[in-house]
Structures are given as C-alpha cells and as structure tokens.
Write a protein that holds these residues in place. Sequence first.
Motif, PDB file in Angstrom:
ATOM      1  N   CYS A 170      72.954  32.472  77.485  1.00  0.00           N
ATOM      2  CA  CYS A 170      74.124  31.691  77.759  1.00  0.00           C
ATOM      3  C   CYS A 170      75.505  31.691  77.789  1.00  0.00           C
ATOM      4  O   CYS A 170      76.315  31.774  78.459  1.00  0.00           O
ATOM      5  N   THR A 171      75.672  32.250  76.386  1.00  0.00           N
ATOM      6  CA  THR A 171      77.233  32.215  75.926  1.00  0.00           C
ATOM      7  C   THR A 171      77.738  33.863  76.600  1.00  0.00           C
ATOM      8  O   THR A 171      78.822  33.847  76.987  1.00  0.00           O
ATOM      9  N   ALA A 227      80.776  26.920  74.572  1.00  0.00           N
ATOM     10  CA  ALA A 227      79.618  27.746  74.403  1.00  0.00           C
ATOM     11  C   ALA A 227      79.814  28.459  73.025  1.00  0.00           C
ATOM     12  O   ALA A 227      78.439  28.602  72.520  1.00  0.00           O
ATOM     13  N   ASN A 237      73.687  27.085  67.140  1.00  0.00           N
ATOM     14  CA  ASN A 237      72.102  27.249  67.556  1.00  0.00           C
ATOM     15  C   ASN A 237      71.800  28.568  66.866  1.00  0.00           C
ATOM     16  O   ASN A 237      70.636  28.815  66.370  1.00  0.00           O
ATOM     17  N   GLU A 243      75.998  22.973  78.973  1.00  0.00           N
ATOM     18  CA  GLU A 243      77.314  23.640  78.908  1.00  0.00           C
ATOM     19  C   GLU A 243      77.309  25.009  79.887  1.00  0.00           C
ATOM     20  O   GLU A 243      78.426  25.232  80.558  1.00  0.00           O
ATOM     21  N   TYR A 244      76.038  25.700  79.906  1.00  0.00           N
ATOM     22  CA  TYR A 244      76.110  26.810  80.759  1.00  0.00           C
ATOM     23  C   TYR A 244      76.077  26.409  82.174  1.00  0.00           C
ATOM     24  O   TYR A 244      76.642  27.075  83.019  1.00  0.00           O
ATOM     25  N   LEU A 258      78.636  26.095  70.374  1.00  0.00           N
ATOM     26  CA  LEU A 258      77.183  25.463  70.586  1.00  0.00           C
ATOM     27  C   LEU A 258      76.423  26.796  70.080  1.00  0.00           C
ATOM     28  O   LEU A 258      75.311  26.751  69.389  1.00  0.00           O
ATOM     29  N   ALA A 259      76.940  28.009  70.378  1.00  0.00           N
ATOM     30  CA  ALA A 259      75.986  29.258  69.992  1.00  0.00           C
ATOM     31  C   ALA A 259      76.123  29.531  68.445  1.00  0.00           C
ATOM     32  O   ALA A 259      75.189  29.965  67.934  1.00  0.00           O
ATOM     33  N   GLN A 274      73.439  23.432  75.125  1.00  0.00           N
ATOM     34  CA  GLN A 274      73.974  24.781  75.370  1.00  0.00           C
ATOM     35  C   GLN A 274      73.707  24.952  76.820  1.00  0.00           C
ATOM     36  O   GLN A 274      74.398  25.573  77.475  1.00  0.00           O
ATOM     37  N   THR A 312      70.854  20.823  70.124  1.00  0.00           N
ATOM     38  CA  THR A 312      71.984  21.639  70.359  1.00  0.00           C
ATOM     39  C   THR A 312      71.550  22.669  71.462  1.00  0.00           C
ATOM     40  O   THR A 312      72.434  23.126  72.408  1.00  0.00           O
ATOM     41  N   ASN A 313      70.289  23.165  71.603  1.00  0.00           N
ATOM     42  CA  ASN A 313      70.026  24.054  72.800  1.00  0.00           C
ATOM     43  C   ASN A 313      70.197  23.456  74.039  1.00  0.00           C
ATOM     44  O   ASN A 313      70.270  24.064  74.997  1.00  0.00           O
ATOM     45  N   ALA A 364      70.624  31.023  73.533  1.00  0.00           N
ATOM     46  CA  ALA A 364      72.168  30.507  73.165  1.00  0.00           C
ATOM     47  C   ALA A 364      72.779  31.885  73.363  1.00  0.00           C
ATOM     48  O   ALA A 364      74.008  31.641  74.109  1.00  0.00           O
TER      49      ALA A 364
END
Length: 379
Positions: A231-232, A240, A247, A368-369, A243-244, A365, A361-362, A228
């Motif tokens: 990705c963020t 993001a 996560n 979303e990435y 979600l981060a 994530q 949620t991962n 996470a």
Amino acid sequence: MAAVEPASVALGTSRGRETELSKLTMRWTVLASDVLVFFPAALALARLAPVTSGRPSKELTVLVNLLLSPALILIDHGHFQYNCINLGLAVAATALALRGRLLIAAFFFVAALSHKQMLLFYSPAFFAYMLGLALRRPTWPGKISLFGKLAGTVIASFAALWAPFIGSSTHLLAVLGRIFPSSRGLFEDYVANFWCVSSLAIKWRRLLSQRQLLALCALCTLAAFLPALCCTLARPSRRALLLALANASLAFFLFSYQVHEKSVLVPLVALGTLGDRDLSRLAQFAAVFSMLPLLRKDGLALAALASCLAYAGALELVGNGGQGRNAPFRVLPQSARFPFLEDAAIVSWSAAAFFLLFLATNRLQWLEYRHAALHPKHL
C-alpha cells in the motif's frame, strides 16, 4: 562513564558491578539523551500532526504518547537502556521524511538502526515510502536519480558507521552474531507475541529445527507486513508512512524470531505518532502489562502504576479520552502450584491486544490507500 568511574566499564571485570555513582551517572546520561535526542525529535514530528477542527490539536496527543510513554520511561529510566537515542533518531528520520528531506532521513534511520538492531522493524516502511516516492517521479531519469541518491546515502552511511568493523571479517561476524542471536532460540522469556503464546499449546522448538523456525518466522513476518508495504509503495502518502511504521513493527514484534519483550517500544512509538487516543491508550497499557513480570522482578511495579496513571491523566487533559478510564492493568492471584500461570495469562492477554492493534492499523492502512487513490494530489 569511563571518565567518571573507569572500573564500571572495565572489560571483563565490570560485569555485574553496581555502585551508587554508576547508577547516578547512567541516570543523568539517559536524561541527557532524552533532552538532546528524543525530545527535539518528538517535537519536530508532533508539529506535523494536523489540527482536528473543534478538538485539541493532535500535536498534543502525539507529544503525550511519545514523551509520557510509560513503557519507554520505565525501561530507559529503570533499566538504563538508552532506547531514547535510537528511537529519537528514528522519529527524527520520520519527521525529515515527511518534510521531503529524504537523504537526511535515510542517514538518520541508518544511524538509528546501527545503534540498536530492533529498529529493523521500521525498515520495510521506510523502504516502501522512499522507493514509492522515487517511482512517482514523472520521468525515468528522475526516478533513477532519486533512487541512486537514496541508495548511495544508505551505503555511505553504513560504511562510515561500520568502518571500525568492516576491515576485519572476524570482528564483523562477531558483531553480527551479537546483533542477530539466532543461537538463543525462538524466544527466551515470556514475550507477548504469537510464538510465545502459541507455544503454550504447540511446542514449536520440539517440532521444528532451529533453521526451520528461522525460515517460518521470516515467512510469517514477511506475510504480515507485506500488505502495508505494498500500500505504501503504491501510494506513498505521509499518513501511509506512519501507518506502515506501525504495521511493520507490529508484524516484526508478533511474528519474528528471538524478540525481546522490550522490543515492544518500537511499535509503541510508531502507534504514538498517529495521534489516535484509543489506539495509543490500548498499546501503552498493553505494553506495560506485558512487561509486568519483568517490572516486578526489578521492583518497578509501583512505578509502572504511577507512570500509567500519569499518562492517562495527561491524555485526558488534551481531549476527550473516550472510555479508557479503567485501571491500567489487573493482576491475577499467583498460584503456588502453577507459578507460571499468571505470566502466561499476562502475555496471552497482551498478545491479543497487540494483534487487535495490528488488525486495526492494517484496516486504517487500506482506508488510507483508497483515500490516496481518490485524492492523488494529496500524496
């Protein structure tokens, strides 16, 4: 409290003291903290939730998840924990970050973290999002300038809030020792995380020393929130960040050292900001279910059922809630020979639910990435 009943906060003599006046005062101060801190922050964040075409606004779903959270209501108003203050400050920091007010957001998050250490669960998400925005600046002077401002704000905020303790190393170490109680062991009571559930089969505290357990927990937690964070950091979109937060906080709750069962409020609030009814419903009911042994000790089992039903009803009113109309939790018959069996079953089921939420949620994530890669202008 000192103005109302000085004996209730007298150093050394107030421990265990409980009067009707002290309980009434704490109840009203929790309500005041809700109204002054948590409610405005929740409203500010909910206004940023997008409206889904043809369905009720996610704003209402976010508000229900935050304002009617059964676990938060039970803990803050049943135990007078004042989590509405630190969580409210963190929610405000999130709303400010999403609006681009990064420096003020950094101050609010430092204030939240200084109020209660469990807000450390959110730190990887805020770090990745803010650093990612700094790195996306088109020029190196712009990157360095924003990073320097953020670092300066964080350092200055900590210095101001911790000034009473910084001057004395003895006082500072005493405070840090209370904040990070490593001497208390891997876990104390039944908590719905990996270490507690797996200890039913693997006696971690017999196999490894305290230092080895600390290192193992740190490594597992880092590995859990690293996807996470990456990705963020690479593509810091607004979704993001949300979600981060979910996560990273789930990673800390599931795998870090000395986690209290009430720390579940941190991932619970983060999941509530996503506006996803299915994820939120599972998280809310699993959180209350995981604390059922504690709630029953304090005579809050009936209040737990009532708050869960109120939450479920409110969630249905703001839109189609799917298939989540089953009873919030079901209790096993308690065994006189094995009194711990029910508690072990409760935390095992709850931990499985939190792990499924972590996986779900991962996955979101990662999606979303990929979405941010295809639509970079939306970052």
